[in-house]
Every structure is written in C-alpha cells, then in structure tokens.
Design a protein around this motif. Structure first.
Motif, PDB file in Angstrom:
ATOM      1  N   CYS A 113      36.213  31.346  52.257  1.00 18.54           N
ATOM      2  CA  CYS A 113      35.278  31.774  50.967  1.00 18.54           C
ATOM      3  C   CYS A 113      34.558  33.067  50.981  1.00 18.54           C
ATOM      4  O   CYS A 113      33.590  33.045  51.757  1.00 18.54           O
ATOM      5  CB  CYS A 113      34.566  30.740  50.517  1.00 18.54           C
ATOM      6  N   ILE A 114      34.619  34.089  50.247  1.00 19.04           N
ATOM      7  CA  ILE A 114      33.745  35.296  50.509  1.00 19.04           C
ATOM      8  C   ILE A 114      33.013  35.301  49.205  1.00 19.04           C
ATOM      9  O   ILE A 114      33.623  35.523  48.104  1.00 19.04           O
ATOM     10  CB  ILE A 114      34.781  36.684  50.618  1.00 19.04           C
ATOM     11  N   ILE A 115      31.699  35.221  49.196  1.00 20.32           N
ATOM     12  CA  ILE A 115      30.964  35.367  48.211  1.00 20.32           C
ATOM     13  C   ILE A 115      30.978  36.608  47.452  1.00 20.32           C
ATOM     14  O   ILE A 115      30.568  37.926  48.258  1.00 20.32           O
ATOM     15  CB  ILE A 115      29.419  34.764  48.627  1.00 20.32           C
ATOM     16  N   GLU A 116      31.214  36.901  46.225  1.00 16.97           N
ATOM     17  CA  GLU A 116      31.092  37.946  45.313  1.00 16.97           C
ATOM     18  C   GLU A 116      29.813  37.927  44.817  1.00 16.97           C
ATOM     19  O   GLU A 116      29.080  39.125  44.958  1.00 16.97           O
ATOM     20  CB  GLU A 116      32.210  37.978  44.372  1.00 16.97           C
ATOM     21  N   GLN A 117      29.452  36.819  44.186  1.00 11.79           N
ATOM     22  CA  GLN A 117      27.963  36.714  43.719  1.00 11.79           C
ATOM     23  C   GLN A 117      27.775  35.160  43.354  1.00 11.79           C
ATOM     24  O   GLN A 117      28.485  34.472  43.308  1.00 11.79           O
ATOM     25  CB  GLN A 117      27.622  37.711  42.284  1.00 11.79           C
ATOM     26  N   ILE A 118      26.564  34.829  43.545  1.00  9.99           N
ATOM     27  CA  ILE A 118      25.831  33.633  42.827  1.00  9.99           C
ATOM     28  C   ILE A 118      24.896  33.714  42.085  1.00  9.99           C
ATOM     29  O   ILE A 118      23.975  34.479  42.112  1.00  9.99           O
ATOM     30  CB  ILE A 118      25.330  32.706  44.218  1.00  9.99           C
ATOM     31  N   LEU A 119      25.078  33.261  40.973  1.00  7.68           N
ATOM     32  CA  LEU A 119      24.098  33.193  39.855  1.00  7.68           C
ATOM     33  C   LEU A 119      23.235  31.774  39.588  1.00  7.68           C
ATOM     34  O   LEU A 119      23.962  30.777  40.011  1.00  7.68           O
ATOM     35  CB  LEU A 119      24.765  33.653  38.737  1.00  7.68           C
ATOM     36  N   GLN A 120      22.146  31.620  39.319  1.00  8.42           N
ATOM     37  CA  GLN A 120      21.387  30.472  39.280  1.00  8.42           C
ATOM     38  C   GLN A 120      20.717  30.410  37.617  1.00  8.42           C
ATOM     39  O   GLN A 120      20.343  31.279  37.083  1.00  8.42           O
ATOM     40  CB  GLN A 120      20.420  30.167  39.998  1.00  8.42           C
ATOM     41  N   ASP A 121      21.130  29.179  37.023  1.00  8.00           N
ATOM     42  CA  ASP A 121      20.429  29.173  35.723  1.00  8.00           C
ATOM     43  C   ASP A 121      20.021  27.416  35.762  1.00  8.00           C
ATOM     44  O   ASP A 121      21.037  26.714  35.524  1.00  8.00           O
ATOM     45  CB  ASP A 121      21.459  29.359  34.546  1.00  8.00           C
ATOM     46  N   GLY A 122      18.639  27.284  35.976  1.00 11.27           N
ATOM     47  CA  GLY A 122      18.151  25.843  36.124  1.00 11.27           C
ATOM     48  C   GLY A 122      18.787  25.090  37.101  1.00 11.27           C
ATOM     49  O   GLY A 122      18.551  25.604  38.242  1.00 11.27           O
ATOM     50  N   ASP A 123      19.425  24.046  36.784  1.00  7.46           N
ATOM     51  CA  ASP A 123      20.122  23.123  37.951  1.00  7.46           C
ATOM     52  C   ASP A 123      21.513  23.459  38.093  1.00  7.46           C
ATOM     53  O   ASP A 123      22.097  22.871  38.891  1.00  7.46           O
ATOM     54  CB  ASP A 123      19.731  21.646  37.740  1.00  7.46           C
ATOM     55  N   TRP A 124      21.781  24.750  37.752  1.00  3.86           N
ATOM     56  CA  TRP A 124      23.245  25.205  38.065  1.00  3.86           C
ATOM     57  C   TRP A 124      23.326  26.517  38.914  1.00  3.86           C
ATOM     58  O   TRP A 124      22.584  27.182  38.637  1.00  3.86           O
ATOM     59  CB  TRP A 124      23.911  25.430  36.470  1.00  3.86           C
ATOM     60  N   ALA A 125      24.333  26.530  39.737  1.00  3.38           N
ATOM     61  CA  ALA A 125      24.763  27.750  40.514  1.00  3.38           C
ATOM     62  C   ALA A 125      26.084  28.173  40.191  1.00  3.38           C
ATOM     63  O   ALA A 125      26.879  27.023  40.018  1.00  3.38           O
ATOM     64  CB  ALA A 125      24.520  27.493  41.872  1.00  3.38           C
ATOM     65  N   ILE A 126      26.473  29.183  39.869  1.00  3.86           N
ATOM     66  CA  ILE A 126      27.880  29.669  39.659  1.00  3.86           C
ATOM     67  C   ILE A 126      28.152  30.759  40.701  1.00  3.86           C
ATOM     68  O   ILE A 126      27.336  31.492  41.127  1.00  3.86           O
ATOM     69  CB  ILE A 126      27.820  30.506  38.326  1.00  3.86           C
ATOM     70  N   LEU A 127      29.316  30.461  41.549  1.00  4.97           N
ATOM     71  CA  LEU A 127      29.868  31.050  42.584  1.00  4.97           C
ATOM     72  C   LEU A 127      30.967  32.015  42.036  1.00  4.97           C
ATOM     73  O   LEU A 127      31.982  31.220  41.676  1.00  4.97           O
ATOM     74  CB  LEU A 127      30.209  29.986  43.851  1.00  4.97           C
ATOM     75  N   GLU A 128      30.940  33.284  42.151  1.00  4.87           N
ATOM     76  CA  GLU A 128      32.226  33.984  42.044  1.00  4.87           C
ATOM     77  C   GLU A 128      32.639  34.186  43.461  1.00  4.87           C
ATOM     78  O   GLU A 128      31.632  34.840  44.213  1.00  4.87           O
ATOM     79  CB  GLU A 128      31.790  35.275  41.432  1.00  4.87           C
ATOM     80  N   TRP A 129      33.782  34.213  43.868  1.00  2.00           N
ATOM     81  CA  TRP A 129      34.544  34.133  45.109  1.00  2.00           C
ATOM     82  C   TRP A 129      35.816  34.830  45.367  1.00  2.00           C
ATOM     83  O   TRP A 129      36.440  35.218  44.221  1.00  2.00           O
ATOM     84  CB  TRP A 129      34.606  32.863  45.894  1.00  2.00           C
ATOM     85  N   LYS A 130      36.041  35.178  46.379  1.00  2.00           N
ATOM     86  CA  LYS A 130      37.330  35.731  46.735  1.00  2.00           C
ATOM     87  C   LYS A 130      37.664  35.396  48.197  1.00  2.00           C
ATOM     88  O   LYS A 130      36.907  34.943  48.944  1.00  2.00           O
ATOM     89  CB  LYS A 130      37.548  37.261  46.633  1.00  2.00           C
ATOM     90  N   ASP A 131      39.113  35.429  48.549  1.00  2.00           N
ATOM     91  CA  ASP A 131      39.239  35.258  50.141  1.00  2.00           C
ATOM     92  C   ASP A 131      40.060  36.215  50.442  1.00  2.00           C
ATOM     93  O   ASP A 131      40.372  37.390  49.942  1.00  2.00           O
ATOM     94  CB  ASP A 131      40.228  33.756  50.145  1.00  2.00           C
ATOM     95  N   PRO A 132      40.282  36.336  51.962  1.00  2.00           N
ATOM     96  CA  PRO A 132      40.870  37.520  52.659  1.00  2.00           C
ATOM     97  C   PRO A 132      42.420  37.867  51.982  1.00  2.00           C
ATOM     98  O   PRO A 132      43.006  39.130  52.219  1.00  2.00           O
ATOM     99  CB  PRO A 132      40.920  37.084  54.078  1.00  2.00           C
ATOM    100  N   VAL A 133      43.149  37.065  51.524  1.00  2.00           N
ATOM    101  CA  VAL A 133      44.591  37.008  51.055  1.00  2.00           C
ATOM    102  C   VAL A 133      44.423  37.574  49.550  1.00  2.00           C
ATOM    103  O   VAL A 133      45.655  37.981  48.975  1.00  2.00           O
ATOM    104  CB  VAL A 133      45.357  35.830  51.107  1.00  2.00           C
ATOM    105  N   GLY A 134      43.368  37.743  48.756  1.00  2.00           N
ATOM    106  CA  GLY A 134      43.336  38.330  47.680  1.00  2.00           C
ATOM    107  C   GLY A 134      42.952  37.355  46.408  1.00  2.00           C
ATOM    108  O   GLY A 134      43.093  37.794  45.216  1.00  2.00           O
ATOM    109  N   LEU A 135      43.092  36.206  46.642  1.00  2.00           N
ATOM    110  CA  LEU A 135      42.651  35.080  45.716  1.00  2.00           C
ATOM    111  C   LEU A 135      41.352  35.212  45.430  1.00  2.00           C
ATOM    112  O   LEU A 135      40.346  35.525  45.905  1.00  2.00           O
ATOM    113  CB  LEU A 135      42.907  33.581  46.110  1.00  2.00           C
ATOM    114  N   ARG A 136      41.103  34.829  44.129  1.00  2.00           N
ATOM    115  CA  ARG A 136      39.892  34.890  43.388  1.00  2.00           C
ATOM    116  C   ARG A 136      39.417  33.682  42.572  1.00  2.00           C
ATOM    117  O   ARG A 136      40.437  32.812  42.157  1.00  2.00           O
ATOM    118  CB  ARG A 136      39.714  36.008  42.533  1.00  2.00           C
ATOM    119  N   GLY A 137      38.393  33.290  42.472  1.00  2.00           N
ATOM    120  CA  GLY A 137      37.820  32.257  41.538  1.00  2.00           C
ATOM    121  C   GLY A 137      36.400  31.946  41.321  1.00  2.00           C
ATOM    122  O   GLY A 137      35.775  32.857  41.865  1.00  2.00           O
TER     123      GLY A 137
END
Length: 118
Positions: A61-85
């Motif tokens: 998991c390569i972190i693109e960004q992590i955002l936070q809002d209250g008790d939530w964190a949102i992780l945007e990620w990619k991996d070395p083979v090009g998948l994103r999520g």
C-alpha cells in the motif's frame, strides 16, 4: 493518537504483511467491508481474512493521501502494479470499529495471477 496517525501505522503493518499487527488495530466487534467482498465481522475474522490474503498475494500500500474528519480517516492508495483504491476508517477509542474499502477486484486478481471466479 489521531485517526490519521492510526491509519499511517496500519499501513506500515499492512506493508509488513503482518496479520497479527493488523488485527491489533481493530475493536473486538469491528466490521471490515471491502465492497468487492462480503463484510467481515469481528477482530478474529478480520485477522483470518488478512492471514488468507497475505498467503495469496504480495500486497503493498503506497499512501497517496490520508484525510481526517472527526473520528474518520480516509486513505487514498495505490500499489506498485498500478492498482488504486480508497479506504474509510472509523476510529473510536484508538481502535478501528468500521472500515470500508473501494478497489477493482478483477484488476487485483489479474495483477496477482489469481483465479477469476465464474
């Protein structure tokens, strides 16, 4: 620790492929719902899910960004083979109580040369 920091630590454990460490991030009755799959309920079942996943594929998991809002964190990620999520983590009392992840399962299976269900 803030939710963002917990998710940063979660990513480190994920990248080690360590199901034991990952399970320690979850509350006893946590829910992990990767929307391409059925929800996994409970820390023990989540541990088993990660154990099986790490046995089937080498994941990073390569972190693109992590955002936070209250008790939530949102992780945007990619991996070395090009998948994103992205993943949404609800944190209470320092533990993940709910996680939802969005990613393309077919692309994942193909990238890791895993069987494609019929």
């Amino acid at each position: 620790m803030q939710p963002k920091q917990i998710v940063e630590q979660w990513v480190l454990a994920f990248n080690e492929g360590d199901a034991d460490k990952l399970a320690d991030f979850y509350a006893p009755n946590a829910v992990n719902h990767q929307v391409a799959n059925e929800p996994v309920i409970g820390k023990t079942a989540i541990h088993a899910m990660f154990t099986a996943e790490f046995a089937n594929a080498e994941m990073t998991c390569i972190i693109e960004q992590i955002l936070q809002d209250g008790d939530w964190a949102i992780l945007e990620w990619k991996d070395p083979v090009g998948l994103r999520g992205c993943g949404f983590f609800q944190i209470k009392d320092g533990l993940i109580v709910f996680q939802r992840g969005y990613w393309d399962k077919l692309s994942f299976l193909r990238a890791h040369d895993l069987p494609i269900p019929q």
